[in-house]
Design a protein around this motif. Structure first.
Motif, PDB file in Angstrom:
ATOM      1  N   ARG A 162      53.550  44.974  28.502  1.00  0.00           N
ATOM      2  CA  ARG A 162      54.053  44.197  27.354  1.00  0.00           C
ATOM      3  C   ARG A 162      53.817  44.964  26.055  1.00  0.00           C
ATOM      4  O   ARG A 162      54.692  45.008  25.181  1.00  0.00           O
ATOM      5  CB  ARG A 162      53.380  42.825  27.299  1.00  0.00           C
ATOM      6  CG  ARG A 162      53.968  41.830  28.257  1.00  0.00           C
ATOM      7  CD  ARG A 162      53.645  40.385  27.882  1.00  0.00           C
ATOM      8  NE  ARG A 162      52.273  40.144  27.519  1.00  0.00           N
ATOM      9  CZ  ARG A 162      51.378  39.510  28.273  1.00  0.00           C
ATOM     10  NH1 ARG A 162      51.717  39.058  29.453  1.00  0.00           N
ATOM     11  NH2 ARG A 162      50.155  39.321  27.845  1.00  0.00           N
ATOM     12  N   ARG A 173      56.228  47.977  25.915  1.00  0.00           N
ATOM     13  CA  ARG A 173      57.598  47.537  25.586  1.00  0.00           C
ATOM     14  C   ARG A 173      57.745  47.305  24.085  1.00  0.00           C
ATOM     15  O   ARG A 173      58.794  47.593  23.504  1.00  0.00           O
ATOM     16  CB  ARG A 173      57.933  46.241  26.318  1.00  0.00           C
ATOM     17  CG  ARG A 173      58.353  46.422  27.740  1.00  0.00           C
ATOM     18  CD  ARG A 173      58.841  45.086  28.321  1.00  0.00           C
ATOM     19  NE  ARG A 173      58.513  45.033  29.713  1.00  0.00           N
ATOM     20  CZ  ARG A 173      57.682  44.154  30.263  1.00  0.00           C
ATOM     21  NH1 ARG A 173      57.108  43.211  29.552  1.00  0.00           N
ATOM     22  NH2 ARG A 173      57.437  44.190  31.560  1.00  0.00           N
ATOM     23  N   THR A 174      56.726  46.744  23.471  1.00  0.00           N
ATOM     24  CA  THR A 174      56.764  46.497  22.033  1.00  0.00           C
ATOM     25  C   THR A 174      56.661  47.806  21.255  1.00  0.00           C
ATOM     26  O   THR A 174      57.431  48.060  20.332  1.00  0.00           O
ATOM     27  CB  THR A 174      55.617  45.552  21.623  1.00  0.00           C
ATOM     28  OG1 THR A 174      55.769  44.310  22.300  1.00  0.00           O
ATOM     29  CG2 THR A 174      55.617  45.304  20.121  1.00  0.00           C
TER      30      THR A 174
END
Length: 157
Positions: free
Chosen positions: A31, A34-35
């Motif tokens: 996560r 991805r950011t």
């Protein structure tokens, strides 16, 4: 106001040329990766095993993967480090090294060992919105992110 009741200050920082290292490749690490790929061109992931999604990001030139166990030397030249392993001792070592060397660090498993927190992020073109509930109500932050995403007609990330 106590530190517990004090909200976090939102600060937007240019990390486009900063060396960012993520140690770990599990669910939380992915996560964060991805950011981060949208904000830096120098993102290194250190993990003995990675999944196809991360391999695809590497093939696109968005990240560098070092398939290995973490060693202290891996983060000596980093500007920003995310400790996202499932090993408490490894995360503790990363935190200690970063604090000694003045490297900004976020230990995903320990709110008290973070120089910064990841907000919920909603983007549309150059508009970036960060949402946090100061670590106290993830559901409220998520719901607010979803509402802003709807306002901007953006799909969930």
């Amino acid at each position: 106001m106590t530190d517990e009741a004090r909200p976090y200050f939102p600060m937007f920082v240019d990390i486009s040329h900063k060396k960012v290292v993520v140690v770990g490749a599990g669910t939380i690490a992915k996560r964060r990766i991805r950011t981060l790929v949208d904000f830096t061109e120098n993102l290194t992931v250190i993990a003995p095993e990675v999944n196809p999604e991360l391999l695809e990001l590497q093939s696109q030139g968005k990240i560098l993967i070092l398939k290995k166990q973490y060693q202290r030397e891996d983060i000596y030249d980093a500007d920003l480090v995310i400790a996202a392993t499932n090993d408490h001792q490894t995360n503790e070592d990363i935190y200690s090294v970063c604090k000694c060397m003045g490297i900004t660090v976020n230990v995903c498993s320990d709110k008290n060992k973070c120089d910064f927190y990841f907000p919920g992020i909603v983007r549309k073109d150059n508009l970036v919105v960060g949402i946090t509930a100061s670590g106290n109500n993830h559901k409220a932050a998520r719901e607010t992110s979803d509402r802003i995403r709807e306002l901007l007609n953006q799909p969930e990330q």
